[in-house]
Design an enzyme around this catalytic site. Structure first.
Site, mmCIF file in Angstrom:
data_model
loop_
_atom_site.group_PDB
_atom_site.id
_atom_site.type_symbol
_atom_site.label_atom_id
_atom_site.label_comp_id
_atom_site.label_asym_id
_atom_site.label_seq_id
_atom_site.Cartn_x
_atom_site.Cartn_y
_atom_site.Cartn_z
ATOM 1 N N GLU A 59 42.228 33.090 45.730
ATOM 2 C CA GLU A 59 42.441 34.078 44.673
ATOM 3 C C GLU A 59 43.386 33.497 43.640
ATOM 4 O O GLU A 59 44.416 32.899 43.984
ATOM 5 C CB GLU A 59 43.029 35.363 45.248
ATOM 6 C CG GLU A 59 43.386 36.417 44.198
ATOM 7 C CD GLU A 59 43.969 37.683 44.815
ATOM 8 O OE1 GLU A 59 43.573 38.027 45.949
ATOM 9 O OE2 GLU A 59 44.825 38.326 44.175
ATOM 10 N N GLU A 71 49.110 39.739 36.041
ATOM 11 C CA GLU A 71 49.469 40.907 36.846
ATOM 12 C C GLU A 71 50.790 41.430 36.308
ATOM 13 O O GLU A 71 51.744 40.664 36.117
ATOM 14 C CB GLU A 71 49.636 40.548 38.325
ATOM 15 C CG GLU A 71 48.340 40.456 39.099
ATOM 16 C CD GLU A 71 48.607 40.398 40.594
ATOM 17 O OE1 GLU A 71 48.180 41.337 41.292
ATOM 18 O OE2 GLU A 71 49.228 39.424 41.050
#
Length: 359
Positions: free
Chosen positions: A247, A252
């Site tokens: 990932e 974020e």
């Protein structure tokens, strides 16, 4: 009669021995002692770089080269370049490098004869590859997102592994394109047993890539508990699961700690609270658009905000980050990372101007 039979048998046996001896001898030498399969020699490798001039010694930016290989007594060739092995029956190979920038690549060439004997040569080439747009969505057509580019994860996903609180939908209330931007809207509402709704969209099964630059130009939502993200997962997630698939989190941010971007990587033994992470301050991230990007190669993954490098991850052949990955855009609520939702929260918008992927 018995003597004649014995002589006949001796004669046949002698003939067989003679044939075997001659066969063994001819397998390695002729009558003059010359090997039937002489080893390859005089290996020559000529490299033509497309568009190479005195002003452009690294080529015209196409990344295209042509190899002409010759060797005495060779019947086949192998070429190792750019991490790939090419097996050839002729000495001609055209190859296009795709990683953008000016880089030097080693090239190992081996020439083989029919007996498997070989001779090798190592050289290198410095070549320039211009950045090219591989895929993009400019979100310039009002209405629902383009279904040829995006699919959706829907439902609660049991908190999507993070104890998140939202229910992901495809409703226009939660995802819409208008006035040149994509708007993913999280809403506080009772829906299918959840207290919030939002959208998670992804290019899985529609577009993926290996190495290059992925970037999003976005304006972030406001409110405690919001958790917008632009990230990538390995194409093989359905077969190997997470985190074996890898990932890459490019963007974020959480509303409980505004104006901070987190970029992280998750892999076996380094998932969950991963040590492979870094943060950078992004002033006015909720009121201004900023570009969040990752430049990904076999050697590194570099993270940028507005073209300012703030984190470099050392990639290698032992990581999962050497395969095709697809893109994800979503706006989560709460969860392990999003944290406590502000009790006064009603709605928030994650606004995206574009998503682009370059070589």
């Amino acid at each position: 009669m018995k003597i004649n039979n014995l002589l006949e048998k001796i004669g046949v046996f002698a003939f067989v021995l003679l044939f075997a001896f001659q066969s063994c001898s001819s397998g390695s030498d002729s009558g003059e002692g010359t090997p039937v399969n002489p080893p390859p020699s005089n290996l020559s490798v000529q490299i033509e770089v497309t568009g190479k001039t005195a002003d452009k010694p690294e080529g015209d930016g196409s990344g295209k080269i042509h190899l002409t290989i010759t060797a005495s007594n060779a019947t086949s060739y192998k070429v190792l370049l750019d991490g790939q092995l090419k097996e050839l029956t002729t000495g001609d190979l055209t190859y296009i490098f795709t990683a953008s920038g000016t880089k030097t690549y080693p090239i190992i060439v081996s020439a083989y004869n029919a007996a498997g004997q070989f001779v090798s040569s190592t050289t290198s080439i410095t070549i320039n590859v211009s950045r090219k747009l591989l895929w993009s969505d400019e979100f310039d057509a009002d209405g629902a997102p383009n279904t040829s580019k995006w699919g959706y994860n829907t439902g609660t996903g049991d908190g999507w592994g993070n104890n998140e609180l939202e229910y992901y939908t495809t409703r226009p209330e939660n995802v819409i394109i208008s006035n040149g931007t994509l708007k993913i809207k999280a809403i506080k509402e009772e829906y299918m047993g959840s207290h919030y709704t939002s959208t998670r969209m992804l290019t899985k099964g529609k577009f993926s890539f290996k190495y290059g630059r992925a970037e999003v130009r976005a304006k972030l939502p406001v409110g405690g508990g919001t958790w917008p993200a632009f990230w990538m997962l390995g194409d093989n997630i359905d077969t190997v699961g997470w985190p074996l698939c890898g990932e890459v989190d490019i963007l974020e941010s959480v509303g409980n700690n505004p104006n901070v971007n987190h970029s992280s990587l998750h892999s076996p033994g380094r998932s969950g609270n991963t040590p492979d992470t870094a943060i950078t301050t992004v002033p006015n991230s909720a009121t201004e658009f900023h570009v969040y990007a990752a430049d990904w190669t076999a050697e590194s993954i570099k993270f940028y905000v507005d073209d300012k490098l703030f984190y470099t991850y050392a990639n290698s052949s032992t990581t999962p980050f050497n395969q095709n990955f697809f893109l994800i855009l979503n706006l989560a609520m709460g969860g392990n990372f999003g944290g406590t939702v502000d009790p006064n929260f009603t709605s928030a918008i994650f606004e995206v101007d574009y998503v682009r992927v370059y070589n």
